[in-house]
Write an enzyme that holds these catalytic residues in place. Structure first.
Site, PDB file in Angstrom:
ATOM      1  N   LYS A   5     103.964  18.676  37.538  1.00 54.84           N
ATOM      2  CA  LYS A   5     104.657  17.429  37.881  1.00 54.84           C
ATOM      3  C   LYS A   5     104.156  16.239  37.043  1.00 54.84           C
ATOM      4  CE  LYS A   5     105.680  18.963  42.558  1.00 54.84           C
ATOM      5  NZ  LYS A   5     105.746  18.560  43.982  1.00 54.84           N
TER       6      LYS A   5
ATOM      7  N   GLU B 256     115.791  28.120  41.407  1.00 53.98           N
ATOM      8  CA  GLU B 256     115.066  27.038  40.719  1.00 53.98           C
ATOM      9  C   GLU B 256     114.852  27.361  39.233  1.00 53.98           C
ATOM     10  OE1 GLU B 256     112.783  25.632  44.811  1.00 53.98           O
ATOM     11  OE2 GLU B 256     111.604  26.557  43.204  1.00 53.98           O
TER      12      GLU B 256
ATOM     13  N   TYR C 163     115.753  18.845  44.570  1.00 54.81           N
ATOM     14  CA  TYR C 163     115.134  18.754  45.899  1.00 54.81           C
ATOM     15  C   TYR C 163     116.172  18.464  46.986  1.00 54.81           C
ATOM     16  CZ  TYR C 163     110.329  19.012  44.134  1.00 54.81           C
ATOM     17  OH  TYR C 163     109.142  19.435  43.594  1.00 54.81           O
TER      18      TYR C 163
ATOM     19  N   ASN D 106     101.521  15.792  43.858  1.00 52.03           N
ATOM     20  CA  ASN D 106     100.648  16.933  44.156  1.00 52.03           C
ATOM     21  C   ASN D 106     100.586  17.949  43.001  1.00 52.03           C
ATOM     22  OD1 ASN D 106     103.160  18.056  44.506  1.00 52.03           O
ATOM     23  ND2 ASN D 106     102.811  18.823  46.573  1.00 52.03           N
TER      24      ASN D 106
ATOM     25  N   HIS E 107     104.559  22.364  41.514  1.00 51.57           N
ATOM     26  CA  HIS E 107     105.495  22.944  42.490  1.00 51.57           C
ATOM     27  C   HIS E 107     105.416  24.468  42.396  1.00 51.57           C
ATOM     28  CE1 HIS E 107     109.286  23.714  44.618  1.00 51.57           C
ATOM     29  NE2 HIS E 107     109.578  24.551  43.644  1.00 51.57           N
TER      30      HIS E 107
END
Ligand code: CMP
Length: 139
Positions: free
Chosen positions: A11, A128, A51, A114, A117
């Site tokens: 990310k 995805e 998302y 975070n 993913h």
């Protein structure tokens, strides 16, 4: 039956902080092979599509903004029991709850930023992965 592929993306916070190489090293040392990889940046609209399952959650708008704030590194990974093993490697969504030695424990800044993913099911891994890579890029 479990398939042998999962999808991940490093990310914006982790890419920006220069952790891409260290994270990829952990992934490879854990036995995952990289099937497809690139560096790209999402628009807020595309981040929202990725998302979409979270569209009713209070953090959705922030998540769209964060995930489009800088480059990301999406990857398709291969290993036996890929989805479950990869989720173990990255640790809990909230880094405060992530186990020692996991990628999020080492590199995540917050529950939102975070670091990485990981798909939560074989079905989502497929969906995805296809979001970022055409089938022809996977071979
Ligand atoms: P990820 O595993 O990619 O899936 C959904 C993402 O939403 C999550 O990681 C975080 O980046 C982000 N997020 C932000 N706030 C929350 C929250 N309160 N609970 C879960 N996910 C959150």
């Amino acid at each position: 039956m479990a398939t042998n592929q999962t999808f991940t993306m490093i990310k914006p916070d982790a890419v920006q902080d220069g952790h891409t190489g260290a994270i990829i090293k952990m992934i490879e040392e854990a036995g995952f092979r990289i099937v497809a990889i690139k560096k790209t940046q999402l628009t807020a609209e595309r981040a929202g599509q990725f998302y979409a399952v979270h569209r009713d959650r209070p953090f959705y708008n922030d998540l769209r903004a964060y995930m489009s704030s800088g480059p990301i590194v999406p990857m398709i990974l291969e290993k036996e029991n890929a989805v479950a093993d990869f989720r173990k490697l990255i640790g809990a969504t909230n880094p405060a709850q992530a186990e020692e030695g996991t990628i999020r424990k080492l590199y995540a800044k917050s529950i939102e930023a975070n670091a990485i993913h990981g798909s939560d099911s074989d079905e989502n891994a497929q969906i995805e992965g296809s979001f970022f890579f055409a089938a022809t890029e996977q071979f």
